[in-house]
Design a protein around this motif. Structure first.
Motif, PDB file in Angstrom:
ATOM      1  N   HIS A  45     -67.262  37.720   2.943  1.00 44.97           N
ATOM      2  CA  HIS A  45     -67.224  39.160   2.751  1.00 44.97           C
ATOM      3  C   HIS A  45     -66.410  39.505   1.758  1.00 44.97           C
ATOM      4  N   GLY A  46     -66.614  40.577   0.696  1.00 46.95           N
ATOM      5  CA  GLY A  46     -65.593  40.863  -0.080  1.00 46.95           C
ATOM      6  C   GLY A  46     -66.314  41.600  -1.223  1.00 46.95           C
ATOM      7  N   HIS A  47     -65.563  42.560  -2.078  1.00 45.71           N
ATOM      8  CA  HIS A  47     -65.897  43.270  -2.860  1.00 45.71           C
ATOM      9  C   HIS A  47     -67.100  43.881  -2.508  1.00 45.71           C
ATOM     10  N   GLY A  48     -67.140  44.449  -1.441  1.00 46.88           N
ATOM     11  CA  GLY A  48     -68.066  45.489  -1.215  1.00 46.88           C
ATOM     12  C   GLY A  48     -69.327  44.906  -0.784  1.00 46.88           C
ATOM     13  N   ARG A  49     -69.400  43.347  -0.516  1.00 49.96           N
ATOM     14  CA  ARG A  49     -70.719  42.930  -0.134  1.00 49.96           C
ATOM     15  C   ARG A  49     -70.351  41.769   0.951  1.00 49.96           C
ATOM     16  N   LYS A  50     -71.594  41.565   1.637  1.00 44.05           N
ATOM     17  CA  LYS A  50     -71.537  40.638   2.687  1.00 44.05           C
ATOM     18  C   LYS A  50     -72.657  39.449   2.199  1.00 44.05           C
ATOM     19  N   GLU A  51     -72.418  38.305   2.214  1.00 41.42           N
ATOM     20  CA  GLU A  51     -73.320  37.420   1.895  1.00 41.42           C
ATOM     21  C   GLU A  51     -73.241  36.042   3.062  1.00 41.42           C
ATOM     22  N   THR A  52     -74.485  35.886   3.322  1.00 35.69           N
ATOM     23  CA  THR A  52     -74.867  34.790   4.212  1.00 35.69           C
ATOM     24  C   THR A  52     -75.628  33.496   3.535  1.00 35.69           C
ATOM     25  N   ARG A  53     -75.228  32.534   3.670  1.00 40.04           N
ATOM     26  CA  ARG A  53     -75.903  31.305   2.875  1.00 40.04           C
ATOM     27  C   ARG A  53     -76.284  30.315   4.216  1.00 40.04           C
ATOM     28  N   THR A  54     -77.409  29.950   4.266  1.00 36.83           N
ATOM     29  CA  THR A  54     -78.078  29.025   5.088  1.00 36.83           C
ATOM     30  C   THR A  54     -78.775  27.798   4.471  1.00 36.83           C
ATOM     31  N   ILE A  55     -78.624  26.775   4.831  1.00 33.89           N
ATOM     32  CA  ILE A  55     -79.309  25.373   4.308  1.00 33.89           C
ATOM     33  C   ILE A  55     -79.894  24.732   5.412  1.00 33.89           C
ATOM     34  N   ASN A  56     -81.278  24.431   4.883  1.00 33.63           N
ATOM     35  CA  ASN A  56     -81.912  23.519   5.545  1.00 33.63           C
ATOM     36  C   ASN A  56     -82.381  22.123   4.890  1.00 33.63           C
ATOM     37  N   ALA A  57     -82.102  21.202   5.476  1.00 33.65           N
ATOM     38  CA  ALA A  57     -82.068  19.939   4.720  1.00 33.65           C
ATOM     39  C   ALA A  57     -82.908  18.873   5.451  1.00 33.65           C
ATOM     40  N   VAL A  58     -83.768  18.125   4.586  1.00 30.47           N
ATOM     41  CA  VAL A  58     -84.621  17.318   5.241  1.00 30.47           C
ATOM     42  C   VAL A  58     -84.571  15.951   4.432  1.00 30.47           C
ATOM     43  N   ARG A  79     -79.634  32.385   0.309  1.00 30.01           N
ATOM     44  CA  ARG A  79     -78.544  33.376   0.191  1.00 30.01           C
ATOM     45  C   ARG A  79     -79.186  34.953   0.641  1.00 30.01           C
ATOM     46  N   THR A  80     -78.448  35.623   1.439  1.00 31.32           N
ATOM     47  CA  THR A  80     -78.747  36.998   2.039  1.00 31.32           C
ATOM     48  C   THR A  80     -77.669  37.829   1.584  1.00 31.32           C
ATOM     49  N   ARG A  81     -77.702  38.982   0.671  1.00 33.60           N
ATOM     50  CA  ARG A  81     -76.584  39.455   0.291  1.00 33.60           C
ATOM     51  C   ARG A  81     -76.884  41.027   0.523  1.00 33.60           C
ATOM     52  N   THR A  82     -75.883  41.478   1.004  1.00 37.27           N
ATOM     53  CA  THR A  82     -76.130  43.094   1.373  1.00 37.27           C
ATOM     54  C   THR A  82     -74.870  43.732   0.661  1.00 37.27           C
ATOM     55  N   ILE A  83     -75.242  44.665  -0.355  1.00 38.59           N
ATOM     56  CA  ILE A  83     -74.251  45.567  -0.777  1.00 38.59           C
ATOM     57  C   ILE A  83     -74.834  46.941  -0.756  1.00 38.59           C
ATOM     58  N   LYS A  86     -78.028  47.883   0.656  1.00 36.00           N
ATOM     59  CA  LYS A  86     -79.124  47.215   0.002  1.00 36.00           C
ATOM     60  C   LYS A  86     -78.965  45.724   0.300  1.00 36.00           C
ATOM     61  N   THR A  87     -79.946  44.999   0.879  1.00 38.23           N
ATOM     62  CA  THR A  87     -80.131  43.525   1.127  1.00 38.23           C
ATOM     63  C   THR A  87     -81.155  42.799   0.212  1.00 38.23           C
ATOM     64  N   SER A  88     -80.682  41.889  -0.334  1.00 39.86           N
ATOM     65  CA  SER A  88     -81.581  41.120  -1.211  1.00 39.86           C
ATOM     66  C   SER A  88     -81.418  39.593  -0.929  1.00 39.86           C
ATOM     67  N   ARG A  89     -82.421  38.996  -1.053  1.00 38.87           N
ATOM     68  CA  ARG A  89     -82.554  37.434  -0.797  1.00 38.87           C
ATOM     69  C   ARG A  89     -82.800  36.649  -1.935  1.00 38.87           C
ATOM     70  N   GLU A  90     -82.337  35.334  -2.027  1.00 39.79           N
ATOM     71  CA  GLU A  90     -82.603  34.409  -3.059  1.00 39.79           C
ATOM     72  C   GLU A  90     -82.731  33.025  -2.413  1.00 39.79           C
ATOM     73  N   THR A  91     -83.771  32.374  -2.771  1.00 41.15           N
ATOM     74  CA  THR A  91     -84.037  31.137  -2.058  1.00 41.15           C
ATOM     75  C   THR A  91     -83.772  29.958  -3.433  1.00 41.15           C
ATOM     76  N   ALA A  92     -82.891  28.927  -3.106  1.00 40.84           N
ATOM     77  CA  ALA A  92     -82.827  27.800  -4.200  1.00 40.84           C
ATOM     78  C   ALA A  92     -83.452  26.662  -3.168  1.00 40.84           C
ATOM     79  N   TYR A  93     -84.016  25.670  -4.171  1.00 38.55           N
ATOM     80  CA  TYR A  93     -84.258  24.324  -3.709  1.00 38.55           C
ATOM     81  C   TYR A  93     -83.637  23.308  -4.467  1.00 38.55           C
ATOM     82  N   LEU A  94     -83.329  22.349  -3.769  1.00 36.76           N
ATOM     83  CA  LEU A  94     -82.659  21.041  -4.539  1.00 36.76           C
ATOM     84  C   LEU A  94     -83.054  19.817  -4.015  1.00 36.76           C
ATOM     85  N   ALA A  95     -83.131  18.811  -4.765  1.00 36.33           N
ATOM     86  CA  ALA A  95     -83.521  17.375  -4.229  1.00 36.33           C
ATOM     87  C   ALA A  95     -82.184  16.579  -4.531  1.00 36.33           C
TER      88      ALA A  95
END
Length: 191
Positions: A45-58, A79-83, A86-95
């Motif tokens: 939380h900070g700068h007027g926004r809330k962020e939640t990050r979740t990770i699934n690993a396999v 990453r789910t961000r609310t400002i 207004k909520t936005s979602r971004e998904t990243a993948y890594l190997a």
């Protein structure tokens, strides 16, 4: 201050809305993520926004099953961000070539954030301020030399306490004698 590269940086490949590895991105995206439990969740939380990050690993059980050599794990970070409601979602993948014993989901998430911080602090400055992607040096050592000069300029400005690199570059353009004096003087002084 720029963070140091993570211990896993050379073993990890992150993708976030980039088309530079479409085959790998497609392979990672189609893994059965809905069936993989969340390995770690963080809230900021900070700068007027809330962020939640979740990770699934396999753990990947099929050697050479994806387009990242020696991949041991794949992960999805959401990453789910609310400002202002207004909520936005971004998904990243890594190997990564690190096994689950060497890199748990919380560590992967921390390393990915550190890499993205470097991306924002250094590469974004190089791309936006120095327009690196538009540069025409493409052969031999030209790109490496130019990148070294850009990194030196960024480091120089940071050492001098500048946070706005574009403004610092404009000032340096007008006062090039300051840099020459500092580099050639036996008693250098900063700008």
């Amino acid at each position: 201050m720029t963070p140091s590269r993570s211990p896993a940086a050379e073993h990890t490949c992150c993708y976030r809305r980039k088309g530079n590895q479409p085959t790998l991105h497609a392979q990672l995206k189609t893994l059965p993520w809905a069936q993989i439990p969340v390995g770690d969740r963080t809230h900021d939380h900070g700068h007027g926004r809330k962020e939640t990050r979740t990770i699934n690993a396999v753990t990947l059980h099929t050697p050479d099953g994806i387009a990242f050599p020696k991949a041991q794990q794949a992960a999805r970070i959401t990453r789910t961000r609310t400002i202002d409601s207004k909520t936005s979602r971004e998904t990243a993948y890594l190997a990564t070539s690190l096994t689950a014993a060497d890199a748990q989901p919380a560590e992967l998430q921390k390393w990915a954030r550190a890499e993205w911080l470097i991306e924002n602090q250094i590469h974004n400055v190089r791309d936006v301020t120095f327009r690196e992607d538009l540069h025409q040096a493409r052969t031999d050592t030209g790109p490496a030399v130019i990148a070294t000069l850009r990194n030196t300029a960024i480091g120089w400005h940071h050492i001098n306490g500048d946070t706005n690199i574009a403004r610092a570059n404009r000032r340096a353009d007008r006062r090039s004698h300051d840099l020459i004096t500092t580099v050639t003087s036996s008693h250098p002084r900063m700008q």
